[in-house]
Each structure stands twice: as C-alpha cells, then as structure tokens.
Enzyme design. Sequence first.
Site, PDB file in Angstrom:
ATOM      1  N   HIS A 195       0.849  -1.203   0.107  1.00  0.00           N
ATOM      2  CA  HIS A 195       0.078  -0.085  -0.126  1.00  0.00           C
ATOM      3  C   HIS A 195       0.818   1.218  -0.178  1.00  0.00           C
ATOM      4  O   HIS A 195       0.235   2.353  -0.220  1.00  0.00           O
ATOM      5  CB  HIS A 195      -0.962  -0.105   1.229  1.00  0.00           C
ATOM      6  CG  HIS A 195      -0.404   0.144   2.468  1.00  0.00           C
ATOM      7  ND1 HIS A 195      -0.050  -0.727   3.323  1.00  0.00           N
ATOM      8  CD2 HIS A 195      -0.076   1.231   3.206  1.00  0.00           C
ATOM      9  CE1 HIS A 195       0.330  -0.323   4.500  1.00  0.00           C
ATOM     10  NE2 HIS A 195       0.409   1.215   4.254  1.00  0.00           N
ATOM     11  N   ASP A 225      -0.042  -7.646   1.372  1.00  0.00           N
ATOM     12  CA  ASP A 225       0.715  -6.308   1.413  1.00  0.00           C
ATOM     13  C   ASP A 225       2.016  -6.189   1.523  1.00  0.00           C
ATOM     14  O   ASP A 225       2.479  -5.350   2.221  1.00  0.00           O
ATOM     15  CB  ASP A 225      -0.198  -5.581   2.687  1.00  0.00           C
ATOM     16  CG  ASP A 225      -0.099  -4.262   2.513  1.00  0.00           C
ATOM     17  OD1 ASP A 225       0.026  -3.566   1.369  1.00  0.00           O
ATOM     18  OD2 ASP A 225      -0.320  -3.508   3.505  1.00  0.00           O
ATOM     19  N   SER A 299       4.719   2.648   7.767  1.00  0.00           N
ATOM     20  CA  SER A 299       4.365   1.515   6.827  1.00  0.00           C
ATOM     21  C   SER A 299       5.550   1.095   6.016  1.00  0.00           C
ATOM     22  O   SER A 299       6.392   1.902   5.575  1.00  0.00           O
ATOM     23  CB  SER A 299       3.355   1.982   6.054  1.00  0.00           C
ATOM     24  OG  SER A 299       2.177   2.547   6.465  1.00  0.00           O
TER      25      SER A 299
END
Length: 560
Positions: A195, A225, A299
């Site tokens: 992402h 992911d 992230s």
Amino acid sequence: MNQSIEVEIRIFTLDTSTGQNSMQETLTKSTSTRTRRTRLAALVLALTTTGVAVSGFAIGESKVDLNKPRPSIVQNLSPDVQRALNNASDLSTAFRAVSESLLPSVVAIENRVDVAKTVSKSNGSTQPSADPFAHGNPFKGTPFEDFFSDKFDWNAFPMPHGKLAPRQLPKRMPSSGIGSGVVIDESGIILTNNHVVEGGGKVVVRTADGTKYEATAVWTDPSTDIAVVKIEGATDLVAAPLGDSDQMGIGDWVLALGQPFGLDSTVTAGIISAKNRGIRITDRENFLQTDAAINPGNSGGPLVNLKGEVIGINTAIHSRSGGNEGIGFAVPSNMARWVASQLIDNGKVQRAYLGVGIQPATHELAKQMNVKPNSGVVVTDVFPDTPAAEVGLESGDVIVKFDGQPVRKPLELQLLVERCEVGKKFPVEIVRNGKTIELSYTATSRPDEFGSLQASSSASQSDSPSATVSDWGVEVADVNSSIANQLGVQEDSGVVVTSVMDGSAAAEAGLEPGIVIKQVDRQAVDSVAELKQKLAEADDDVLLLVRTKNGSQFIVMTKS
C-alpha cells in the site's frame, strides 16, 4: 551579579543562675547576596524576641559549583535494587546497539503520481497540483493514513472510531504516498508494503545518507500487502538480516523503525503482544501484534528483535485517533521472505493449492468427528478437478498434519500448502470416521480464476412445498436447479431452509432461510422426507453439513 553565600549563625542561650552564655547550635544556610541582609535580620529578630541570645554571626560568600563530583544515589541502594538497575541499563545498551546497527538499513519511500495530469471525471478539468484534494484527504482510512499533503491537518480527519483502517485505496484520485522500507540486499533490494507503492506512481527511495534514487523495478503482492522495490547505483548500502519470526514469542522485546510523520530514523520499543492475528485487511493474514509505537509513515518499516534481525514488516494499526494506541500489526518475516523471493524470481507470487473448503475443528465438531478439539481442520468441500479430488479427500475428513506439521487452524493449513514447491509430493495425515489415514499430495500451482465467486441473489423462500420439523424449529423445502440458481449455489439436491423459529434449536445452531442442508450425521439428504426421517432418528446432537453461496461448513444442532 546575584551570588550565592553561606550564612553561619551561632545560637547562644543565657544561663540566668550563672550569667554565662552557652552555645547550643550552629546553623549554616545558603542564600543569595541580594536577600541576605533582609533574611538575616529577620532571623536574628526572631531569635532574640524568643529569648535566645545571638552573640554573633559570620557571612562568607561562595559560588555554586555544579561541576563538583557528587556521589551517585545508586551507591546507597540495596544490592537487589542495584542489580535490577544494572539489568535495565543492559537492556538500554541492547536497544542502542540494535538501533545503531539497523537504522542505516531503513529508507524512506515516496510514491509520486502526477496529480496535475489527472483529469476530473465530473467536470473534465485538471486538478491544481498545489492543492489537488481541495483541502481534503482522499486516502483517509488506509493503514496509517500514510498518504497526505504538506498542508494536511491530521486532527481534522480522525479514523472511524473503533475500526481497523481498511486497506483499499480510493481509485478516483492518485497522489503521493510516504512510508518506510528496509534494505534486505546490498544490490538495492528493499522490502516494504504494497500500500506504500501501489497506484502506478514514480517510486522514490531516500537512503539513510539522504541520497534519493528512483526505483527501477517494483513488484507487489496485494494478498499479503508486501512489495519489493529495486534501486540501482547506490553504494555502501547496509542490508538488514531477516530473522525467524516463528521463534518470536509473546512478551519478547521488539523495536519498530521507520519515518513516522516524516520524522527520519525514529525508533520505538515494545513487545510482541500476540501472534497469528487476522484482522481482515488482506487475503493472507498471520500478523504479529505489537505495542511498539507505530504511526503514519511507519508503513513498510522493519520490526526487529534484540538480535538485530528483522522479524516483521510494520503494516497496520488499530486506532481511534489515527495515531498509535498500542495496537500495531506486522507481516511476519517468514511470510515476507517467501513472498519477496517469489516476487524477485518470478515477478509474481506462485501459490500451490488443494481445492477444498475447510473450517476449524471446534469443540462441538471435534466430538462429532472423533478428534481432539482444535487438533485439525475439517474439510467441508472438495471441488472437482482439483488436487484434493485427485488425492482422495472427502467432505468430513479432518486434516491433522500437513508435511509432518500439525495444523490447528484453516489459516495454518492454507499457508503451509501455498508455500509448497510445485511438483513435489507432501504427506497429508487425516482422520476419517475415527481412523487415521495418510495421503500423498502433489503440489499444484493455483489457477488465477480459482476461488472466484459469482455474485447472485439469495432466496429466502422457494416455490417447492415446504414442511416443518417442529422438534428442531425449522421449515424446509426440496432443492431443485431453479432454487439453486436463486441461492447462488451449484446444488440440485438437498433441502433448503425456508423459515426458522426464534429460540429454536435451528436458530441456536445458526440456521437461516436460504441455507441448504446437504448432510445429516455424515449422510446425504436429497429430500424433505429424508431430512425429517434422519432428524427423527437422531440423538439430541446432530451434525449438519450446510451450504451457502460462500461455501460449505459443518454445524452442530442441539435439540432444545
């Protein structure tokens, strides 16, 4: 200059019988030159008015020396306390050493999409690049809300209360993504989140020394992911070692590294709070949960153990405010390593498959299947023309071991099967009707179309005559091809539930209108008459195999 002074006051008392003064005490007090006269006068006045004779005092000026060596307070503590403090100091040293060794491997990643060229579908105009979102954030709700502009006000857009941030990005408006990554090979291979880099933008990597590189290749796996980014031309890259995430236990110390809120080289500490978490944001989930502070921008950054090994890739948070609240999730390094190897070698992830529907062996099901609770997974469907059908698996089998490893949850079996090397054979241990059987499975690559579901409306009523089984509180009707099409299932046999009485055994078991009953106590039922007969012969507990448009499962129905 307001210097510090020491005031020494000698206090005498008068012996009235002898008329002699005797010194009782010497007081030494530090004060400032600015207030020494007023404070001293007040002290002398107070002493004399209470009958104490003050024969004299001495004043000497001195500067405060903050560099003067002073003894540590630890020296006066008990040996047990000193040992505890030493242990804590050792942990601090470990944190420092791990941080210093891993931070050079952490990078910042930006996904740049040319917003100025994006044409609005509503009016055909070009969005201004200076403020492409009109003071809004179209990426609100993604993990960490990593995607934001310089003018974005985080406090104005909190996450939905009590919900995990959904991972799907709005497709109507691309923009820039900011996240982290970790170098796993000196040649320029970087591990991060899907992402962070998805969307087709230009991916820019900033290494620890501040140098920026445009990615020459980006491979992604949305199912986990995980993404791999490759850069070229970078020298002196420091690769972080990938550890064994399976060896991490609940309570183990970990550090989270990354660029939260754009703050470079940030390290936070915590523990592993839980393992094998599924939070429904990706298709393949086996997350490590941690309370190490993870925030927007973390992230794709690494979660590391005290050996300096990467044991996870920070991926998501559970938050009401949009910031850290002590619940973060990371993709385990063993999963990330396997996915990264597949992406680098093949450009995509090649997964093996069995071709079965499965569910956990709960306490109620285990009793019916003659196995221990949570000691395997129950096969509910065996799809035609799949490896499972070739192996000889049957509905109702309990898979207890795969390739010699015990399986307790459907996810465990799924992950074990998917990582099998295509073409190789693997043993599968099952329990069928109370007997242990070993089968041999040849790993087969999963077709892209396998597992896709056809959307269709469900029917709560049928045109067939229905009958009520009063003892169980359920009304049923025969299934035919027309009803099966309405229900979105491939069945042309069995019985369909048309009504369920509130508070009945059927309601407690979870039966609902539209569910098809295929088996009763492992025996097929093809009509309402057969179902009524088998339920009449059943004990207080009955095992049902039921099917919906989402697949099959076993349930236990207990007579009220």
